[in-house]
Design a protein around this motif. Structure first.
Motif, PDB file in Angstrom:
ATOM      1  N   PHE A  23       0.721  -0.849  -0.181  1.00  0.00           N
ATOM      2  CA  PHE A  23      -0.043   0.043   0.148  1.00  0.00           C
ATOM      3  C   PHE A  23       1.101   0.958  -0.027  1.00  0.00           C
ATOM      4  O   PHE A  23       0.467   1.886  -0.696  1.00  0.00           O
ATOM      5  CB  PHE A  23      -0.473  -0.451   1.292  1.00  0.00           C
ATOM      6  N   ALA A  24       1.875   0.842   0.815  1.00  0.00           N
ATOM      7  CA  ALA A  24       2.556   2.040   0.673  1.00  0.00           C
ATOM      8  C   ALA A  24       3.373   2.576  -0.090  1.00  0.00           C
ATOM      9  O   ALA A  24       3.879   3.969  -1.157  1.00  0.00           O
ATOM     10  CB  ALA A  24       4.046   1.656   2.016  1.00  0.00           C
ATOM     11  N   ILE A  25       3.911   1.202  -1.246  1.00  0.00           N
ATOM     12  CA  ILE A  25       4.420   1.472  -2.281  1.00  0.00           C
ATOM     13  C   ILE A  25       4.450   2.111  -3.491  1.00  0.00           C
ATOM     14  O   ILE A  25       4.349   2.988  -4.216  1.00  0.00           O
ATOM     15  CB  ILE A  25       5.119  -0.253  -2.506  1.00  0.00           C
ATOM     16  N   LEU A  26       2.405   2.027  -3.213  1.00  0.00           N
ATOM     17  CA  LEU A  26       1.678   2.454  -3.944  1.00  0.00           C
ATOM     18  C   LEU A  26       1.306   4.227  -4.099  1.00  0.00           C
ATOM     19  O   LEU A  26       1.211   4.492  -5.114  1.00  0.00           O
ATOM     20  CB  LEU A  26       0.243   1.759  -4.031  1.00  0.00           C
ATOM     21  N   SER A  45       4.163  10.921   4.059  1.00  0.00           N
ATOM     22  CA  SER A  45       3.629   9.643   4.849  1.00  0.00           C
ATOM     23  C   SER A  45       4.468   9.769   5.613  1.00  0.00           C
ATOM     24  O   SER A  45       3.545   9.295   6.882  1.00  0.00           O
ATOM     25  CB  SER A  45       4.818   8.640   4.397  1.00  0.00           C
ATOM     26  N   VAL A  46       4.973  10.674   5.944  1.00  0.00           N
ATOM     27  CA  VAL A  46       6.015  11.044   7.560  1.00  0.00           C
ATOM     28  C   VAL A  46       5.074  12.287   8.629  1.00  0.00           C
ATOM     29  O   VAL A  46       4.687  11.199   9.269  1.00  0.00           O
ATOM     30  CB  VAL A  46       7.473  12.411   7.088  1.00  0.00           C
ATOM     31  N   LEU A  47       4.261  12.977   7.409  1.00  0.00           N
ATOM     32  CA  LEU A  47       3.472  13.441   8.141  1.00  0.00           C
ATOM     33  C   LEU A  47       2.582  13.442   8.513  1.00  0.00           C
ATOM     34  O   LEU A  47       1.479  13.689   9.627  1.00  0.00           O
ATOM     35  CB  LEU A  47       3.557  15.233   7.409  1.00  0.00           C
ATOM     36  N   VAL A  48       1.502  12.795   7.369  1.00  0.00           N
ATOM     37  CA  VAL A  48      -0.177  12.933   7.376  1.00  0.00           C
ATOM     38  C   VAL A  48       0.246  11.515   8.138  1.00  0.00           C
ATOM     39  O   VAL A  48      -0.906  11.280   8.406  1.00  0.00           O
ATOM     40  CB  VAL A  48      -0.441  12.990   6.360  1.00  0.00           C
ATOM     41  N   PHE A  49       0.952  10.221   7.382  1.00  0.00           N
ATOM     42  CA  PHE A  49       0.719   8.946   7.826  1.00  0.00           C
ATOM     43  C   PHE A  49      -1.349   8.534   8.084  1.00  0.00           C
ATOM     44  O   PHE A  49      -1.619   7.592   9.044  1.00  0.00           O
ATOM     45  CB  PHE A  49       1.113   8.492   9.344  1.00  0.00           C
ATOM     46  N   ALA A  50      -1.723   8.648   7.119  1.00  0.00           N
ATOM     47  CA  ALA A  50      -2.601   8.025   6.678  1.00  0.00           C
ATOM     48  C   ALA A  50      -3.873   7.701   5.318  1.00  0.00           C
ATOM     49  O   ALA A  50      -3.635   8.620   4.487  1.00  0.00           O
ATOM     50  CB  ALA A  50      -4.241   8.710   7.230  1.00  0.00           C
ATOM     51  N   LEU A 146       9.104   4.108   4.358  1.00  0.00           N
ATOM     52  CA  LEU A 146      10.444   3.743   3.367  1.00  0.00           C
ATOM     53  C   LEU A 146       9.356   3.160   2.350  1.00  0.00           C
ATOM     54  O   LEU A 146      10.245   2.852   1.333  1.00  0.00           O
ATOM     55  CB  LEU A 146      10.753   2.542   3.929  1.00  0.00           C
ATOM     56  N   GLY A 147       8.386   2.247   2.780  1.00  0.00           N
ATOM     57  CA  GLY A 147       7.420   1.536   1.771  1.00  0.00           C
ATOM     58  C   GLY A 147       7.189   2.494   0.154  1.00  0.00           C
ATOM     59  O   GLY A 147       7.549   2.493  -0.657  1.00  0.00           O
TER      60      GLY A 147
END
Lengths: 228, 107
Positions: A23-26, A45-50, A146-147
């Motif tokens: 999912f992160a890669i996508l 991804s660092v700041l929102v993470f959702a 990382l993803g």
């Protein structure tokens, strides 16, 4: 480190990575495919993470939707996190403020689910509880970041005939199936989908709010009627 | 504003807003957990409703044109079945993209 909570936390998190990392890669891949920078993909991804809200933001900004509509939509998707805090609040209340401040940032679906189960099942001291929660949260956060970075690097590598723009609705559909846990949530998605099918040509954002509103109303009605 | 600038603006504001949602009870109201049941029900309905509202236009109205039997709509049906049966993001993604590739050739 070294509390029973930390060890169990690591063990519980590893199987989840198989679902989280793709999912992160996508997210990273989609951002770069739509012409956004690697830094902004990783930054979100660092700041929102959702995840779901991050994907929605990339899509809506790319389609030229006004920023205020994009922001409101994303916040609506994330409103459920308010409930997670309410549910875990009493168990984490004895942790120092800085732990709770850090813990809040990593409070996403998986972390909530694992912690809620753990705190009900296991009696343990304050540090062990924090050990579990923080390890689950920080490992998932690190994997998410990382993803995303990896996906953003891959962005240019995907052959052009693979319809990557279709990956986003696919991911939303998997999330939708997971979110549809009972008759009420299924009713909410079906009603919303029906309205969205008709209101799609309306100005950006309007159709979305009408559809989501109708879905919430339908789901709530079903839930109240079945007395759940 | 360029799309990239808009994206940054939304990311920063969304990060703040999302943190507030996550932190509200953990930081300020740890003892007060009485979300009214009706509000909790409505909150629970939001993710499925918003996700469905996001998916349908992407699938049924590609580029703003209604295509109820287009490759996207058909591939979406296949993917939805896979998602429902397997609950796996990865399988849904792979099967859905493969179905889309094939259908683009034939439909």
């Amino acid at each position: 480190m070294g509390t029973p909570g930390t060890r169990d936390g690591i063990r519980a998190t590893m199987p989840l990575l198989a679902g989280v990392v793709p999912f992160a890669i996508l997210v990273g891949l989609t951002a770069v495919e739509r012409g956004f920078s690697i830094l902004s993909a990783v930054g979100s991804s660092v700041l929102v993470f959702a995840g779901a809200s991050q994907l929605a933001v990339i899509d809506l900004v790319d389609r030229g939707v006004p920023w205020i509509v994009v922001l409101s939509t994303a916040l609506l998707i994330n409103t459920r996190m308010l409930m997670y805090g309410a549910a875990l609040g009493p168990t984490l209340a004895d942790q120092p403020l800085r732990r709770r401040a850090l813990g809040a940032h990593v409070l996403v679906d998986f972390v909530y689910a694992l912690a809620a189960i753990r705190f009900q099942a296991v009696e343990e001291d304050r540090d062990s509880r924090w050990g579990y929660y923080s390890v689950v949260g920080l490992v998932l956060w690190a994997a998410w970041v990382l993803g995303t970075f990896f996906g953003a690097l891959l962005g240019d590598v995907v052959p052009p005939h693979v319809p990557m723009d279709f990956a986003m609705p696919l991911m939303f559909m998997s999330l939708l199936v997971v979110a549809g846990t009972d008759r009420a949530t299924v009713a909410a998605s079906v009603m919303s989908a029906g309205v969205a099918a008709v209101t799609a040509p309306l100005p950006a954002g309007l159709g979305l709010f009408l559809a989501a509103g109708a879905g919430v109303a339908a789901g709530t009605a079903v839930s109240l009627r079945s007395g759940a | 504003m360029s799309a990239q600038a808009v994206l940054w603006l939304v990311i920063v504001l969304l990060a703040i807003g999302t943190y507030v949602l996550k932190a509200a009870f953990l930081l300020f109201a740890t003892r007060w957990t009485a979300v009214p049941p009706s509000a909790e029900t409505a909150l629970r309905m939001l993710p499925p409703a918003v996700l469905a509202a996001l998916v349908v236009p992407l699938v049924l109205w590609p580029q703003g044109v209604l295509q109820p039997l287009g490759p996207r709509a058909l591939a979406a049906v296949v993917a939805l079945l896979v998602a429902w049966r397997t609950r796996s993001y990865l399988l849904t993604l792979v099967v859905g993209l493969a179905a889309m590739l094939l259908l683009q050739l034939f439909v």
